[in-house]
Design a protein around this motif. Sequence first.
Motif, PDB file in Angstrom:
ATOM      1  N   THR A  56       0.903  -0.943  -0.079  1.00 26.30           N
ATOM      2  CA  THR A  56       0.053  -0.050   0.056  1.00 26.30           C
ATOM      3  C   THR A  56       0.998   1.126  -0.024  1.00 26.30           C
ATOM      4  O   THR A  56       0.493   2.195  -0.737  1.00 26.30           O
ATOM      5  CB  THR A  56      -0.882   0.225   1.135  1.00 26.30           C
ATOM      6  OG1 THR A  56      -1.828  -1.305   1.115  1.00 26.30           O
ATOM      7  CG2 THR A  56      -1.858   1.094   1.320  1.00 26.30           C
ATOM      8  N   ALA A  57       1.951   1.188   0.954  1.00 24.93           N
ATOM      9  CA  ALA A  57       2.824   2.531   0.762  1.00 24.93           C
ATOM     10  C   ALA A  57       3.498   2.538  -0.459  1.00 24.93           C
ATOM     11  O   ALA A  57       3.858   3.851  -0.838  1.00 24.93           O
ATOM     12  CB  ALA A  57       3.819   2.060   1.907  1.00 24.93           C
ATOM     13  N   GLY A  58       3.747   1.557  -1.138  1.00 19.36           N
ATOM     14  CA  GLY A  58       4.476   1.566  -2.367  1.00 19.36           C
ATOM     15  C   GLY A  58       3.459   2.147  -3.545  1.00 19.36           C
ATOM     16  O   GLY A  58       3.908   2.251  -4.765  1.00 19.36           O
ATOM     17  N   HIS A  65       8.011   9.420 -10.857  1.00 22.63           N
ATOM     18  CA  HIS A  65       7.831   8.089 -10.748  1.00 22.63           C
ATOM     19  C   HIS A  65       9.214   7.219 -10.189  1.00 22.63           C
ATOM     20  O   HIS A  65       9.346   5.895 -10.776  1.00 22.63           O
ATOM     21  CB  HIS A  65       7.030   7.198 -11.600  1.00 22.63           C
ATOM     22  CG  HIS A  65       6.404   5.990 -11.334  1.00 22.63           C
ATOM     23  ND1 HIS A  65       5.668   5.519 -10.169  1.00 22.63           N
ATOM     24  CD2 HIS A  65       6.754   4.754 -11.944  1.00 22.63           C
ATOM     25  CE1 HIS A  65       5.416   4.214 -10.144  1.00 22.63           C
ATOM     26  NE2 HIS A  65       6.047   3.723 -11.142  1.00 22.63           N
ATOM     27  N   LYS A  66       9.792   7.736  -9.594  1.00 24.25           N
ATOM     28  CA  LYS A  66      11.317   6.959  -9.221  1.00 24.25           C
ATOM     29  C   LYS A  66      11.136   5.980  -8.125  1.00 24.25           C
ATOM     30  O   LYS A  66      11.970   5.331  -7.798  1.00 24.25           O
ATOM     31  CB  LYS A  66      12.344   7.947  -9.098  1.00 24.25           C
ATOM     32  CG  LYS A  66      12.479   8.894 -10.263  1.00 24.25           C
ATOM     33  CD  LYS A  66      13.441   8.112 -11.341  1.00 24.25           C
ATOM     34  CE  LYS A  66      13.911   9.260 -12.409  1.00 24.25           C
ATOM     35  NZ  LYS A  66      14.740   8.472 -13.206  1.00 24.25           N
ATOM     36  N   GLU A  67      10.379   6.253  -7.203  1.00 21.99           N
ATOM     37  CA  GLU A  67       9.835   5.251  -6.210  1.00 21.99           C
ATOM     38  C   GLU A  67      11.066   5.207  -5.211  1.00 21.99           C
ATOM     39  O   GLU A  67      11.604   4.080  -4.956  1.00 21.99           O
ATOM     40  CB  GLU A  67       9.398   3.933  -6.690  1.00 21.99           C
ATOM     41  CG  GLU A  67       8.207   3.928  -7.598  1.00 21.99           C
ATOM     42  CD  GLU A  67       7.765   2.718  -8.273  1.00 21.99           C
ATOM     43  OE1 GLU A  67       6.857   1.855  -7.732  1.00 21.99           O
ATOM     44  OE2 GLU A  67       8.440   2.240  -9.060  1.00 21.99           O
ATOM     45  N   PRO A  68      11.487   6.262  -4.611  1.00 27.66           N
ATOM     46  CA  PRO A  68      12.858   6.385  -3.753  1.00 27.66           C
ATOM     47  C   PRO A  68      12.647   5.792  -2.525  1.00 27.66           C
ATOM     48  O   PRO A  68      13.308   6.463  -1.679  1.00 27.66           O
ATOM     49  CB  PRO A  68      13.208   7.830  -4.047  1.00 27.66           C
ATOM     50  CG  PRO A  68      11.795   8.506  -3.704  1.00 27.66           C
ATOM     51  CD  PRO A  68      11.045   7.872  -4.725  1.00 27.66           C
ATOM     52  N   TRP A  69      12.291   4.666  -2.423  1.00 24.88           N
ATOM     53  CA  TRP A  69      11.855   4.162  -1.082  1.00 24.88           C
ATOM     54  C   TRP A  69      12.562   2.504  -0.858  1.00 24.88           C
ATOM     55  O   TRP A  69      12.541   1.810  -1.791  1.00 24.88           O
ATOM     56  CB  TRP A  69      10.605   4.260  -0.732  1.00 24.88           C
ATOM     57  CG  TRP A  69       9.603   4.080  -1.691  1.00 24.88           C
ATOM     58  CD1 TRP A  69       9.477   2.727  -2.133  1.00 24.88           C
ATOM     59  CD2 TRP A  69       8.713   4.899  -2.195  1.00 24.88           C
ATOM     60  NE1 TRP A  69       8.506   2.941  -3.193  1.00 24.88           N
ATOM     61  CE2 TRP A  69       7.831   4.329  -3.027  1.00 24.88           C
ATOM     62  CE3 TRP A  69       8.322   6.147  -1.930  1.00 24.88           C
ATOM     63  CZ2 TRP A  69       6.761   4.802  -3.848  1.00 24.88           C
ATOM     64  CZ3 TRP A  69       7.350   6.767  -2.681  1.00 24.88           C
ATOM     65  CH2 TRP A  69       6.700   5.842  -3.559  1.00 24.88           C
ATOM     66  N   THR A  70      12.768   2.110   0.228  1.00 26.79           N
ATOM     67  CA  THR A  70      13.077   0.636   0.560  1.00 26.79           C
ATOM     68  C   THR A  70      12.488   0.632   1.878  1.00 26.79           C
ATOM     69  O   THR A  70      12.719   1.341   2.924  1.00 26.79           O
ATOM     70  CB  THR A  70      14.479   0.219   0.516  1.00 26.79           C
ATOM     71  OG1 THR A  70      15.195   0.761  -0.633  1.00 26.79           O
ATOM     72  CG2 THR A  70      14.877  -1.130   0.594  1.00 26.79           C
ATOM     73  N   PHE A  71      11.700  -0.433   2.050  1.00 29.12           N
ATOM     74  CA  PHE A  71      11.030  -0.686   3.610  1.00 29.12           C
ATOM     75  C   PHE A  71      11.675  -2.079   4.000  1.00 29.12           C
ATOM     76  O   PHE A  71      11.554  -3.054   3.510  1.00 29.12           O
ATOM     77  CB  PHE A  71       9.500  -1.041   3.373  1.00 29.12           C
ATOM     78  CG  PHE A  71       9.119   0.317   2.715  1.00 29.12           C
ATOM     79  CD1 PHE A  71       8.502   1.294   3.561  1.00 29.12           C
ATOM     80  CD2 PHE A  71       8.769   0.596   1.435  1.00 29.12           C
ATOM     81  CE1 PHE A  71       7.947   2.341   3.090  1.00 29.12           C
ATOM     82  CE2 PHE A  71       7.977   1.788   1.083  1.00 29.12           C
ATOM     83  CZ  PHE A  71       7.598   2.614   2.041  1.00 29.12           C
ATOM     84  N   CYS A  72      12.553  -1.848   4.922  1.00 31.86           N
ATOM     85  CA  CYS A  72      13.077  -3.094   5.745  1.00 31.86           C
ATOM     86  C   CYS A  72      12.186  -3.328   6.713  1.00 31.86           C
ATOM     87  O   CYS A  72      11.998  -2.734   7.557  1.00 31.86           O
ATOM     88  CB  CYS A  72      14.560  -2.661   6.056  1.00 31.86           C
ATOM     89  SG  CYS A  72      15.763  -2.189   4.724  1.00 31.86           S
ATOM     90  N   ALA A 154       4.619   8.240   1.044  1.00 31.00           N
ATOM     91  CA  ALA A 154       4.575   6.902   1.367  1.00 31.00           C
ATOM     92  C   ALA A 154       4.523   6.242   2.711  1.00 31.00           C
ATOM     93  O   ALA A 154       3.647   5.485   2.966  1.00 31.00           O
ATOM     94  CB  ALA A 154       5.840   6.209   0.431  1.00 31.00           C
ATOM     95  N   THR A 155       5.281   7.130   3.640  1.00 30.08           N
ATOM     96  CA  THR A 155       5.243   6.640   5.182  1.00 30.08           C
ATOM     97  C   THR A 155       3.807   6.941   5.517  1.00 30.08           C
ATOM     98  O   THR A 155       3.313   6.189   6.526  1.00 30.08           O
ATOM     99  CB  THR A 155       6.446   7.269   5.961  1.00 30.08           C
ATOM    100  OG1 THR A 155       7.364   7.030   5.207  1.00 30.08           O
ATOM    101  CG2 THR A 155       6.355   6.967   7.319  1.00 30.08           C
ATOM    102  N   GLY A 156       3.226   8.085   5.350  1.00 32.34           N
ATOM    103  CA  GLY A 156       1.932   8.373   5.694  1.00 32.34           C
ATOM    104  C   GLY A 156       1.004   7.347   5.239  1.00 32.34           C
ATOM    105  O   GLY A 156      -0.005   6.775   6.029  1.00 32.34           O
ATOM    106  N   MET A 157       0.857   6.934   4.139  1.00 31.37           N
ATOM    107  CA  MET A 157       0.160   5.713   3.586  1.00 31.37           C
ATOM    108  C   MET A 157       0.491   4.508   4.165  1.00 31.37           C
ATOM    109  O   MET A 157      -0.538   3.889   4.401  1.00 31.37           O
ATOM    110  CB  MET A 157       0.246   5.734   2.048  1.00 31.37           C
ATOM    111  CG  MET A 157      -0.173   6.710   1.138  1.00 31.37           C
ATOM    112  SD  MET A 157       0.130   7.070  -0.416  1.00 31.37           S
ATOM    113  CE  MET A 157      -1.136   5.942  -1.153  1.00 31.37           C
ATOM    114  N   LEU A 158       1.620   4.309   4.589  1.00 29.65           N
ATOM    115  CA  LEU A 158       2.096   3.209   5.565  1.00 29.65           C
ATOM    116  C   LEU A 158       1.267   2.993   6.772  1.00 29.65           C
ATOM    117  O   LEU A 158       0.588   2.019   7.171  1.00 29.65           O
ATOM    118  CB  LEU A 158       3.479   2.915   5.879  1.00 29.65           C
ATOM    119  CG  LEU A 158       4.058   1.720   6.473  1.00 29.65           C
ATOM    120  CD1 LEU A 158       4.119   0.712   5.410  1.00 29.65           C
ATOM    121  CD2 LEU A 158       5.255   2.069   6.873  1.00 29.65           C
ATOM    122  N   ILE A 159       1.280   4.270   7.561  1.00 31.06           N
ATOM    123  CA  ILE A 159       0.904   4.259   8.730  1.00 31.06           C
ATOM    124  C   ILE A 159      -0.733   4.483   8.618  1.00 31.06           C
ATOM    125  O   ILE A 159      -1.235   3.668   9.511  1.00 31.06           O
ATOM    126  CB  ILE A 159       1.232   5.769   9.217  1.00 31.06           C
ATOM    127  CG1 ILE A 159       2.671   5.691   9.897  1.00 31.06           C
ATOM    128  CG2 ILE A 159       0.210   6.119  10.718  1.00 31.06           C
ATOM    129  CD1 ILE A 159       3.189   7.093   9.872  1.00 31.06           C
TER     130      ILE A 159
END
Length: 222
Positions: A56-58, A65-72, A154-159
């Motif tokens: 969802t965060a993604g 649209h570089k999607e500059p994130w990684t979720f560990c 993305a982090t807001g959407m994750l939360i």
Amino acid sequence: MHTKEGFIPYNAPSYSEEEMIERSKLFYDEMNQRRSVRFFSKKKVPKEVIENIIKTAGTAPSGAHKEPWTFCVVENAEIRKEIRRLAEEEEYTNYNGRMSDSWLKDLEIFETDHVKPFIEEASCLIIVFKQVYGFDEKGEKNTHYYVNESVGIATGMLISAIHNAGLVALTHTPSPMNFLEKALNRPPNERAYLNIPVGYPAENAEVPVLERKSTKDLIVYY
Ligand code: IYR
């Protein structure tokens, strides 16, 4: 219907005004129940739930649209023990000299200190990394744009997704955070952005009494 090359029609979901009012109210009521929680149960969250939350965060928008994130996702007990040790070391310095008196005063209502048991107790940690640049297929550097904005969204959407699943989270900001890059052996283009412990709340979990801004202070219409 003619479509430009590289484009497809977008079929947006559509609702009547009544449905929109109802749906937006229900979503607000749901999100208004979200609270940052510092006390976690050790109960494990199914992996599929964690994966759906991160997917969802993604879906967040990002610069070009570089999607500059990684979720560990960190579950490993030894790694968490080490992360806790390093975080508490930094936080001890924060609470004992690095944070101003007025900052410490602002935090009093939260009763926080340098001790961070949630790092080991929550079902897992989702550690969000921003990619300050990317790599193309040839391994050449690729520019990323509006990285903080993109990763923040993305982090807001994750939360929101965590809350929607009936779980709780904390946006933990150990500072400085670069020990997380080393602890997880991240590549040179990644910087730690937030540590988000995720899980079920502890049975006796409490949250501070807080009020949200009034609508009048929240919105300015022109
Ligand atoms: N990072 C520290 C201090 C802290 C700062 C803010 I601003 C908070 O809202 C809460 C805590 C800690 O996590 O304890």
